[in-house]
Write a protein that holds these residues in place. Structure first.
Motif, PDB file in Angstrom:
ATOM      1  N   GLY A 186       0.710  -1.294   0.116  1.00 52.89           N
ATOM      2  CA  GLY A 186       0.075   0.092  -0.030  1.00 52.89           C
ATOM      3  C   GLY A 186       0.936   1.389  -0.114  1.00 52.89           C
ATOM      4  N   HIS A 187       2.008   1.258   0.204  1.00 57.78           N
ATOM      5  CA  HIS A 187       3.006   2.465  -0.028  1.00 57.78           C
ATOM      6  C   HIS A 187       2.884   3.019  -1.252  1.00 57.78           C
ATOM      7  CE1 HIS A 187       7.577   4.128   0.936  1.00 57.78           C
ATOM      8  NE2 HIS A 187       6.439   5.058   0.588  1.00 57.78           N
ATOM      9  N   ASP A 188       2.530   4.082  -1.425  1.00 51.00           N
ATOM     10  CA  ASP A 188       2.555   4.963  -2.638  1.00 51.00           C
ATOM     11  C   ASP A 188       3.846   5.834  -3.024  1.00 51.00           C
ATOM     12  OD1 ASP A 188       1.625   6.421  -4.703  1.00 51.00           O
ATOM     13  OD2 ASP A 188       0.249   7.688  -3.815  1.00 51.00           O
ATOM     14  N   HIS A 189       4.509   4.757  -3.776  1.00 47.17           N
ATOM     15  CA  HIS A 189       5.919   5.252  -4.262  1.00 47.17           C
ATOM     16  C   HIS A 189       5.739   6.262  -5.333  1.00 47.17           C
ATOM     17  CE1 HIS A 189       6.857   1.029  -2.758  1.00 47.17           C
ATOM     18  NE2 HIS A 189       7.927   1.721  -1.977  1.00 47.17           N
TER      19      HIS A 189
ATOM     20  N   CYS B 231       9.929   7.335   5.449  1.00 46.58           N
ATOM     21  CA  CYS B 231       9.821   5.959   4.921  1.00 46.58           C
ATOM     22  C   CYS B 231      11.158   5.420   4.054  1.00 46.58           C
ATOM     23  CB  CYS B 231       8.743   6.080   3.832  1.00 46.58           C
ATOM     24  SG  CYS B 231       8.874   7.045   2.307  1.00 46.58           S
ATOM     25  N   GLY B 232      12.009   6.433   3.603  1.00 43.24           N
ATOM     26  CA  GLY B 232      13.162   5.872   3.025  1.00 43.24           C
ATOM     27  C   GLY B 232      13.139   5.908   1.526  1.00 43.24           C
ATOM     28  N   HIS B 233      11.933   5.952   1.105  1.00 41.44           N
ATOM     29  CA  HIS B 233      11.666   5.973  -0.541  1.00 41.44           C
ATOM     30  C   HIS B 233      12.079   7.271  -0.811  1.00 41.44           C
ATOM     31  CE1 HIS B 233      10.371   4.751  -4.470  1.00 41.44           C
ATOM     32  NE2 HIS B 233       9.487   5.903  -4.225  1.00 41.44           N
ATOM     33  N   PRO B 234      12.978   7.566  -2.198  1.00 41.74           N
ATOM     34  CA  PRO B 234      13.095   8.737  -2.656  1.00 41.74           C
ATOM     35  C   PRO B 234      12.035   9.133  -3.627  1.00 41.74           C
ATOM     36  CG  PRO B 234      14.493   7.300  -3.710  1.00 41.74           C
ATOM     37  CD  PRO B 234      13.709   6.450  -2.423  1.00 41.74           C
TER      38      PRO B 234
ATOM     39  N   ALA C 135      17.130  17.486  -3.263  1.00 40.58           N
ATOM     40  CA  ALA C 135      18.655  16.982  -2.940  1.00 40.58           C
ATOM     41  C   ALA C 135      18.883  17.181  -1.346  1.00 40.58           C
ATOM     42  CB  ALA C 135      19.716  17.470  -4.049  1.00 40.58           C
ATOM     43  N   ASP C 136      18.519  18.307  -0.924  1.00 39.90           N
ATOM     44  CA  ASP C 136      18.914  18.858   0.354  1.00 39.90           C
ATOM     45  C   ASP C 136      17.937  18.569   1.599  1.00 39.90           C
ATOM     46  OD1 ASP C 136      16.849  20.525  -0.605  1.00 39.90           O
ATOM     47  OD2 ASP C 136      18.210  22.497   0.070  1.00 39.90           O
ATOM     48  N   VAL C 137      16.899  17.748   1.210  1.00 38.20           N
ATOM     49  CA  VAL C 137      16.091  17.568   2.530  1.00 38.20           C
ATOM     50  C   VAL C 137      16.774  16.809   3.536  1.00 38.20           C
ATOM     51  CG1 VAL C 137      13.944  18.110   1.032  1.00 38.20           C
ATOM     52  CG2 VAL C 137      14.907  15.700   1.198  1.00 38.20           C
ATOM     53  N   PRO C 138      16.374  16.883   4.702  1.00 31.07           N
ATOM     54  CA  PRO C 138      17.035  16.006   5.958  1.00 31.07           C
ATOM     55  C   PRO C 138      16.268  14.838   6.001  1.00 31.07           C
ATOM     56  CG  PRO C 138      15.479  17.927   6.767  1.00 31.07           C
ATOM     57  CD  PRO C 138      15.549  18.025   5.217  1.00 31.07           C
ATOM     58  N   PHE C 139      15.062  14.627   5.395  1.00 29.33           N
ATOM     59  CA  PHE C 139      14.202  13.262   5.810  1.00 29.33           C
ATOM     60  C   PHE C 139      13.983  12.701   4.290  1.00 29.33           C
ATOM     61  CE2 PHE C 139      13.161  16.061   9.333  1.00 29.33           C
ATOM     62  CZ  PHE C 139      13.841  15.361  10.356  1.00 29.33           C
ATOM     63  N   VAL C 140      14.320  11.617   3.925  1.00 26.81           N
ATOM     64  CA  VAL C 140      14.021  10.758   2.834  1.00 26.81           C
ATOM     65  C   VAL C 140      12.673  10.327   2.939  1.00 26.81           C
ATOM     66  CG1 VAL C 140      14.589   9.106   1.123  1.00 26.81           C
ATOM     67  CG2 VAL C 140      16.235  10.433   2.282  1.00 26.81           C
TER      68      VAL C 140
ATOM     69  N   CYS D  99       7.977  11.329   1.740  1.00 26.53           N
ATOM     70  CA  CYS D  99       7.293  12.130   0.804  1.00 26.53           C
ATOM     71  C   CYS D  99       6.963  13.615   1.110  1.00 26.53           C
ATOM     72  CB  CYS D  99       5.770  11.492   0.697  1.00 26.53           C
ATOM     73  SG  CYS D  99       4.933  11.591   2.535  1.00 26.53           S
ATOM     74  N   GLY D 100       7.600  13.797   2.402  1.00 20.02           N
ATOM     75  CA  GLY D 100       7.523  15.322   2.685  1.00 20.02           C
ATOM     76  C   GLY D 100       6.413  15.460   3.716  1.00 20.02           C
TER      77      GLY D 100
END
Length: 128
Positions: free
Chosen positions: A8-11, A97-100, A106-111, A113-114
């Motif tokens: 169900g993860h919306d990549h 979630c670790g999904h890009p 490129a400079d966000v602290p957490f990988v 969905c925002g």
């Protein structure tokens, strides 16, 4: 931090900094794996990916996603669970979630969905 992919993860969800307010999803509080602090595990309410965040003791928990709960200089013993709970309910949590996700800067602290949110309640690894 991230964990194994969940069904169900919306990549395909594009990265978008979105504050979702207080969410009722279940999040679990555990001891941190990387030193003194706490670990929060759950499902991102936006992309539905598994998200894991560690909050070390040290920085003041101001509800701004600072990733810290209590100042070190104020005490030498861990805070009571109720104080930890109050700080974690006030803290802003982020999708890790670790999904890009598409359009991830490129400079966000957490990988992730925002998405960011506060939790309404926490359960512990041993029960509610």
């Amino acid at each position: 931090m991230s964990e194994a992919p969940r069904a169900g993860h919306d990549h395909a969800a594009a990265y978008r900094e979105t504050y979702l307010g207080v969410v009722g999803d279940v999040f679990v509080r555990r001891a941190a794996e990387d030193g003194p602090g706490l670990r929060i595990e759950g499902t991102c309410p936006r992309c539905r990916g598994g998200t894991v965040s560690e909050y070390p003791y040290g920085l003041a928990g101001t509800g701004t996603g600072t990733k810290g709960l209590f100042p070190r200089w104020r005490r030498t013993e861990p805070a009571p669970a109720q104080s930890e709970e109050a700080a974690l309910l006030h803290e802003v949590h982020y999708c890790e979630c670790g999904h890009p996700h598409p359009e991830l800067p490129a400079d966000v602290p957490f990988v992730g969905c925002g998405a960011s949110w506060r939790v309404a309640a926490l359960s512990t690894a041993d029960g509610p």
